[in-house]
Scaffold this motif. Structure first.
Motif, mmCIF file in Angstrom:
data_model
loop_
_atom_site.group_PDB
_atom_site.id
_atom_site.type_symbol
_atom_site.label_atom_id
_atom_site.label_comp_id
_atom_site.label_asym_id
_atom_site.label_seq_id
_atom_site.Cartn_x
_atom_site.Cartn_y
_atom_site.Cartn_z
ATOM 1 N N ALA A 155 -58.118 -74.813 -46.975
ATOM 2 C CA ALA A 155 -58.402 -76.033 -46.221
ATOM 3 C C ALA A 155 -57.145 -76.697 -45.687
ATOM 4 C CB ALA A 155 -59.174 -77.020 -47.107
ATOM 5 N N ASP A 160 -54.139 -73.999 -37.701
ATOM 6 C CA ASP A 160 -55.349 -74.770 -37.384
ATOM 7 C C ASP A 160 -56.037 -74.330 -36.090
ATOM 8 O OD1 ASP A 160 -53.601 -75.709 -35.465
ATOM 9 O OD2 ASP A 160 -53.445 -77.735 -36.300
ATOM 10 N N ARG A 186 -66.794 -67.674 -33.911
ATOM 11 C CA ARG A 186 -66.814 -68.387 -35.189
ATOM 12 C C ARG A 186 -67.163 -67.424 -36.316
ATOM 13 N NH1 ARG A 186 -66.260 -73.153 -37.051
ATOM 14 N NH2 ARG A 186 -66.031 -74.022 -34.948
ATOM 15 N N SER A 188 -68.162 -66.798 -40.544
ATOM 16 C CA SER A 188 -69.229 -67.361 -41.373
ATOM 17 C C SER A 188 -68.882 -67.232 -42.852
ATOM 18 C CB SER A 188 -70.561 -66.657 -41.068
ATOM 19 O OG SER A 188 -70.458 -65.268 -41.338
ATOM 20 N N GLU A 190 -67.446 -67.531 -46.243
ATOM 21 C CA GLU A 190 -66.171 -68.102 -46.688
ATOM 22 C C GLU A 190 -65.289 -68.513 -45.513
ATOM 23 O OE1 GLU A 190 -62.414 -67.194 -49.698
ATOM 24 O OE2 GLU A 190 -63.823 -65.585 -49.195
ATOM 25 N N ALA A 192 -66.363 -69.952 -42.766
ATOM 26 C CA ALA A 192 -67.190 -70.800 -41.902
ATOM 27 C C ALA A 192 -66.391 -71.856 -41.141
ATOM 28 C CB ALA A 192 -68.288 -71.478 -42.731
ATOM 29 N N ARG A 193 -65.247 -72.270 -41.675
ATOM 30 C CA ARG A 193 -64.449 -73.278 -40.985
ATOM 31 C C ARG A 193 -63.487 -72.658 -39.978
ATOM 32 N NH1 ARG A 193 -59.423 -73.075 -42.948
ATOM 33 N NH2 ARG A 193 -58.879 -74.947 -41.788
ATOM 34 N N LEU A 194 -63.530 -71.334 -39.827
ATOM 35 C CA LEU A 194 -62.568 -70.624 -38.994
ATOM 36 C C LEU A 194 -63.199 -70.075 -37.723
ATOM 37 C CD1 LEU A 194 -60.801 -68.451 -41.730
ATOM 38 C CD2 LEU A 194 -60.082 -70.690 -40.861
ATOM 39 N N THR A 195 -62.357 -69.935 -36.695
ATOM 40 C CA THR A 195 -62.700 -69.170 -35.503
ATOM 41 C C THR A 195 -61.548 -68.210 -35.234
ATOM 42 O OG1 THR A 195 -61.602 -70.562 -33.843
ATOM 43 C CG2 THR A 195 -63.809 -71.245 -34.566
ATOM 44 N N ASN A 198 -57.977 -69.578 -35.019
ATOM 45 C CA ASN A 198 -57.152 -69.625 -36.227
ATOM 46 C C ASN A 198 -56.454 -68.283 -36.467
ATOM 47 O OD1 ASN A 198 -59.851 -71.333 -36.838
ATOM 48 N ND2 ASN A 198 -58.081 -72.377 -37.706
#
Length: 278
Positions: A155, A160, A186, A188, A190, A192-195, A198
Protein backbone atom coordinates in the motif's frame (compact mmCIF):
# COMPACT_ATOMS: atom_id res chain seq x y z
CA UNK A 1 36.26 13.51 -44.49
CA UNK A 2 37.33 15.19 -41.24
CA UNK A 3 36.01 14.18 -37.85
CA UNK A 4 33.91 17.36 -37.60
CA UNK A 5 32.53 16.85 -41.10
CA UNK A 6 31.69 13.23 -40.43
CA UNK A 7 29.49 14.15 -37.51
CA UNK A 8 27.40 16.57 -39.52
CA UNK A 9 25.22 13.55 -40.23
CA UNK A 10 24.43 13.27 -36.50
CA UNK A 11 23.03 16.79 -36.27
CA UNK A 12 19.76 16.06 -38.14
CA UNK A 13 19.46 12.61 -36.64
CA UNK A 14 16.71 13.46 -34.17
CA UNK A 15 14.60 15.16 -36.84
CA UNK A 16 15.16 12.18 -39.13
CA UNK A 17 13.88 9.86 -36.41
CA UNK A 18 10.89 12.11 -35.81
CA UNK A 19 10.12 12.07 -39.54
CA UNK A 20 10.12 8.29 -39.42
CA UNK A 21 7.40 8.54 -36.74
CA UNK A 22 9.28 6.49 -34.15
CA UNK A 23 9.97 7.05 -30.45
CA UNK A 24 11.82 4.71 -28.14
CA UNK A 25 13.04 4.10 -24.62
CA UNK A 26 16.82 3.77 -24.96
CA UNK A 27 18.99 1.81 -22.52
CA UNK A 28 22.67 0.99 -22.04
CA UNK A 29 24.92 -1.15 -19.83
CA UNK A 30 27.38 1.45 -18.52
CA UNK A 31 30.57 -0.59 -18.65
CA UNK A 32 34.04 1.09 -18.67
CA UNK A 33 35.09 -0.30 -22.07
CA UNK A 34 37.55 0.90 -24.70
CA UNK A 35 34.78 2.77 -26.51
CA UNK A 36 33.82 4.74 -23.42
CA UNK A 37 37.47 5.63 -22.90
CA UNK A 38 37.34 7.41 -26.27
CA UNK A 39 33.75 8.56 -26.60
CA UNK A 40 31.16 10.07 -24.28
CA UNK A 41 27.94 8.29 -23.34
CA UNK A 42 26.07 10.88 -25.40
CA UNK A 43 28.22 10.08 -28.44
CA UNK A 44 27.62 6.33 -28.14
CA UNK A 45 23.92 6.99 -27.75
CA UNK A 46 23.91 9.04 -30.96
CA UNK A 47 25.67 6.18 -32.71
CA UNK A 48 23.01 3.82 -31.40
CA UNK A 49 20.29 5.99 -32.93
CA UNK A 50 22.22 6.30 -36.17
CA UNK A 51 22.69 2.54 -36.53
CA UNK A 52 19.08 1.79 -35.63
CA UNK A 53 17.69 4.35 -38.06
CA UNK A 54 20.02 3.20 -40.82
CA UNK A 55 18.93 -0.41 -40.31
CA UNK A 56 15.26 0.53 -40.47
CA UNK A 57 15.73 2.61 -43.58
CA UNK A 58 17.79 0.01 -45.43
CA UNK A 59 16.20 -3.27 -44.30
CA UNK A 60 12.95 -2.49 -42.51
CA UNK A 61 10.90 -1.01 -45.32
CA UNK A 62 9.03 -3.07 -47.89
CA UNK A 63 7.97 -0.21 -50.17
CA UNK A 64 9.95 1.59 -52.84
CA UNK A 65 12.56 3.94 -51.30
CA UNK A 66 11.79 7.64 -51.44
CA UNK A 67 14.29 10.18 -52.70
CA UNK A 68 14.63 11.54 -49.18
CA UNK A 69 15.45 8.06 -47.88
CA UNK A 70 18.03 7.45 -50.61
CA UNK A 71 19.71 10.79 -49.89
CA UNK A 72 19.83 10.17 -46.15
CA UNK A 73 21.35 6.70 -46.58
CA UNK A 74 23.97 8.09 -48.95
CA UNK A 75 24.85 11.00 -46.64
CA UNK A 76 25.19 8.65 -43.67
CA UNK A 77 27.34 6.10 -45.51
CA UNK A 78 30.76 7.31 -44.41
CA UNK A 79 29.71 7.84 -40.81
CA UNK A 80 28.15 4.37 -40.74
CA UNK A 81 31.41 2.90 -42.02
CA UNK A 82 33.37 4.65 -39.27
CA UNK A 83 30.89 3.54 -36.61
CA UNK A 84 30.93 -0.06 -37.78
CA UNK A 85 34.72 -0.16 -37.84
CA UNK A 86 35.14 1.36 -34.39
CA UNK A 87 32.42 -0.73 -32.74
CA UNK A 88 33.81 -4.03 -34.06
CA UNK A 89 35.51 -4.41 -30.67
CA UNK A 90 32.06 -4.72 -29.05
CA UNK A 91 31.87 -8.37 -30.08
CA UNK A 92 34.61 -9.23 -27.58
CA UNK A 93 33.29 -7.05 -24.77
CA UNK A 94 31.69 -8.72 -21.72
CA UNK A 95 28.95 -6.06 -21.78
CA UNK A 96 27.91 -6.89 -25.35
CA UNK A 97 24.33 -8.12 -25.37
CA UNK A 98 23.61 -11.50 -26.98
CA UNK A 99 22.36 -11.74 -30.53
CA UNK A 100 18.59 -11.74 -30.72
CA UNK A 101 17.68 -15.10 -32.21
CA UNK A 102 13.93 -14.79 -31.70
CA UNK A 103 13.18 -11.30 -33.01
CA UNK A 104 14.76 -8.10 -34.27
CA UNK A 105 15.49 -6.33 -30.96
CA UNK A 106 19.22 -6.01 -31.71
CA UNK A 107 18.89 -5.01 -35.34
CA UNK A 108 21.12 -2.06 -36.16
CA UNK A 109 22.65 -1.88 -32.67
CA UNK A 110 26.30 -1.39 -33.59
CA UNK A 111 27.20 -0.44 -29.99
CA UNK A 112 26.80 -3.84 -28.38
CA UNK A 113 25.65 -2.76 -24.92
CA UNK A 114 22.79 -0.55 -26.15
CA UNK A 115 19.16 -1.29 -26.88
CA UNK A 116 15.74 0.32 -27.24
CA UNK A 117 12.08 -0.35 -26.65
CA UNK A 118 9.95 1.28 -29.30
CA UNK A 119 6.77 3.20 -28.62
CA UNK A 120 3.87 2.93 -28.62
CA UNK A 121 3.85 0.01 -26.20
CA UNK A 122 1.81 -2.58 -28.02
CA UNK A 123 -1.62 -3.46 -26.63
CA UNK A 124 -0.93 -7.18 -27.00
CA UNK A 125 2.30 -6.87 -25.02
CA UNK A 126 0.63 -4.84 -22.26
CA UNK A 127 -2.08 -7.52 -22.00
CA UNK A 128 0.61 -10.21 -21.82
CA UNK A 129 2.39 -8.28 -19.06
CA UNK A 130 -0.83 -7.87 -17.06
CA UNK A 131 -1.65 -11.58 -17.38
CA UNK A 132 1.83 -12.63 -16.29
CA UNK A 133 1.93 -10.34 -13.25
CA UNK A 134 -1.56 -11.50 -12.24
CA UNK A 135 -0.51 -15.14 -12.66
CA UNK A 136 2.50 -14.61 -10.41
CA UNK A 137 0.37 -13.00 -7.72
CA UNK A 138 -2.22 -15.77 -7.92
CA UNK A 139 0.02 -18.85 -8.03
CA UNK A 140 3.30 -18.07 -6.23
CA UNK A 141 3.52 -18.10 -2.44
CA UNK A 142 4.12 -14.66 -1.03
CA UNK A 143 7.55 -15.55 0.39
CA UNK A 144 8.66 -16.85 -3.03
CA UNK A 145 7.55 -13.85 -5.07
CA UNK A 146 10.20 -11.42 -6.40
CA UNK A 147 10.84 -8.57 -4.01
CA UNK A 148 9.80 -5.96 -6.57
CA UNK A 149 6.45 -7.67 -6.88
CA UNK A 150 5.95 -7.42 -3.14
CA UNK A 151 6.91 -3.74 -3.22
CA UNK A 152 4.47 -3.19 -6.09
CA UNK A 153 1.46 -4.54 -4.17
CA UNK A 154 2.40 -2.80 -0.92
CA UNK A 155 0.00 0.00 0.00
CA UNK A 156 2.98 2.33 0.54
CA UNK A 157 4.62 1.47 -2.80
CA UNK A 158 6.45 4.40 -4.45
CA UNK A 159 5.34 3.08 -7.86
CA UNK A 160 1.96 4.80 -7.88
CA UNK A 161 1.49 4.76 -11.66
CA UNK A 162 1.18 8.53 -11.98
CA UNK A 163 4.17 8.98 -14.29
CA UNK A 164 2.88 6.35 -16.72
CA UNK A 165 -0.62 7.76 -16.47
CA UNK A 166 0.69 11.11 -17.68
CA UNK A 167 2.54 9.48 -20.60
CA UNK A 168 -0.59 7.58 -21.58
CA UNK A 169 -2.41 10.86 -22.11
CA UNK A 170 0.22 12.26 -24.47
CA UNK A 171 -0.21 12.50 -28.23
CA UNK A 172 2.58 14.42 -29.95
CA UNK A 173 1.92 16.97 -32.73
CA UNK A 174 3.06 14.23 -35.16
CA UNK A 175 0.34 11.91 -33.83
CA UNK A 176 2.70 9.65 -31.86
CA UNK A 177 1.66 7.93 -28.63
CA UNK A 178 3.53 6.15 -25.84
CA UNK A 179 0.87 3.45 -25.38
CA UNK A 180 -1.60 1.91 -27.79
CA UNK A 181 -4.09 1.42 -24.95
CA UNK A 182 -5.57 4.68 -23.73
CA UNK A 183 -6.76 3.06 -20.50
CA UNK A 184 -4.52 0.78 -18.37
CA UNK A 185 -5.44 -2.81 -17.57
CA UNK A 186 -6.65 -3.30 -14.00
CA UNK A 187 -5.45 -6.30 -12.00
CA UNK A 188 -7.59 -8.22 -9.53
CA UNK A 189 -7.55 -10.05 -6.21
CA UNK A 190 -4.25 -9.26 -4.43
CA UNK A 191 -3.46 -6.80 -7.20
CA UNK A 192 -6.86 -5.09 -7.09
CA UNK A 193 -5.36 -1.68 -6.33
CA UNK A 194 -2.97 -1.95 -9.28
CA UNK A 195 -3.09 -1.30 -13.01
CA UNK A 196 -0.45 -1.71 -15.69
CA UNK A 197 0.44 1.94 -15.04
CA UNK A 198 1.97 0.79 -11.75
CA UNK A 199 3.85 -2.00 -13.52
CA UNK A 200 5.34 0.33 -16.12
CA UNK A 201 6.32 2.75 -13.35
CA UNK A 202 8.39 -0.07 -11.84
CA UNK A 203 10.04 -0.83 -15.17
CA UNK A 204 10.97 2.84 -15.64
CA UNK A 205 13.53 2.56 -12.84
CA UNK A 206 14.81 5.50 -10.80
CA UNK A 207 15.85 9.05 -11.58
CA UNK A 208 19.56 9.35 -12.29
CA UNK A 209 21.62 11.99 -10.51
CA UNK A 210 24.21 12.40 -13.29
CA UNK A 211 21.87 12.70 -16.26
CA UNK A 212 23.56 15.90 -17.48
CA UNK A 213 26.74 13.91 -18.02
CA UNK A 214 25.23 10.71 -19.45
CA UNK A 215 22.09 12.21 -21.12
CA UNK A 216 20.09 9.28 -19.64
CA UNK A 217 17.46 10.58 -17.22
CA UNK A 218 16.79 7.31 -15.39
CA UNK A 219 18.70 4.23 -14.27
CA UNK A 220 18.54 0.81 -12.70
CA UNK A 221 21.24 1.15 -10.00
CA UNK A 222 23.54 -1.75 -9.24
CA UNK A 223 21.84 -2.47 -5.91
CA UNK A 224 18.53 -3.00 -7.74
CA UNK A 225 19.66 -5.06 -10.75
CA UNK A 226 19.15 -8.43 -9.03
CA UNK A 227 15.58 -7.50 -8.09
CA UNK A 228 14.80 -6.31 -11.61
CA UNK A 229 16.28 -9.46 -13.07
CA UNK A 230 14.15 -11.67 -10.81
CA UNK A 231 10.94 -9.86 -11.77
CA UNK A 232 11.53 -9.68 -15.52
CA UNK A 233 12.87 -13.22 -15.73
CA UNK A 234 9.71 -14.49 -14.05
CA UNK A 235 7.37 -12.42 -16.22
CA UNK A 236 9.11 -12.80 -19.58
CA UNK A 237 10.52 -16.33 -19.49
CA UNK A 238 9.28 -18.55 -16.69
CA UNK A 239 7.12 -21.47 -17.92
CA UNK A 240 6.48 -19.97 -21.36
CA UNK A 241 6.07 -22.44 -24.19
CA UNK A 242 7.94 -22.07 -27.47
CA UNK A 243 4.65 -21.55 -29.26
CA UNK A 244 3.76 -18.67 -26.94
CA UNK A 245 7.19 -17.10 -27.44
CA UNK A 246 6.81 -17.45 -31.21
CA UNK A 247 3.39 -15.80 -31.06
CA UNK A 248 4.72 -12.87 -29.05
CA UNK A 249 7.69 -12.26 -31.33
CA UNK A 250 5.72 -12.61 -34.55
CA UNK A 251 2.91 -10.26 -33.49
CA UNK A 252 5.05 -7.40 -32.22
CA UNK A 253 8.45 -6.04 -31.26
CA UNK A 254 8.09 -5.21 -27.57
CA UNK A 255 8.54 -8.73 -26.23
CA UNK A 256 11.93 -9.20 -27.91
CA UNK A 257 12.96 -5.69 -26.88
CA UNK A 258 12.16 -6.33 -23.22
CA UNK A 259 14.14 -9.57 -23.44
CA UNK A 260 17.12 -7.47 -24.58
CA UNK A 261 16.57 -5.21 -21.57
CA UNK A 262 16.56 -8.32 -19.36
CA UNK A 263 19.90 -9.34 -20.91
CA UNK A 264 21.25 -5.85 -20.17
CA UNK A 265 20.18 -6.16 -16.54
CA UNK A 266 21.84 -9.59 -16.32
CA UNK A 267 25.10 -8.24 -17.76
CA UNK A 268 25.01 -5.20 -15.48
CA UNK A 269 24.59 -7.39 -12.41
CA UNK A 270 27.48 -9.64 -13.43
CA UNK A 271 29.74 -6.67 -14.23
CA UNK A 272 28.79 -4.73 -11.08
CA UNK A 273 27.46 -1.71 -12.93
CA UNK A 274 24.13 -0.07 -13.74
CA UNK A 275 21.69 0.16 -16.62
CA UNK A 276 20.98 3.64 -17.97
CA UNK A 277 17.46 4.41 -19.26
CA UNK A 278 15.81 7.25 -21.11
Amino acid sequence: MSKSDRFVVLAPLRSAIDNRKTMSLEFAVQYPCALRARYSEKHLREWGRLGNLHARLTTGDTGAPSQEKLEWVENAREEIEVMQAVTAICLNCPACLPEDTEGTAGEGEAVGCLGRITYPIEAQFEKFLADRVQLALDTIDTEDQPRLLRILVDAESPFDGEATKELRRVTTPEGLRFFELRVPIRLSREGARLTTDNVFDVLAGFRSEDNEETTYVRELPLQATADYYDLLDLVLRNDLSQSEIARLTLRGRNYSQFLRLLSAIERAEALQTRVLLD
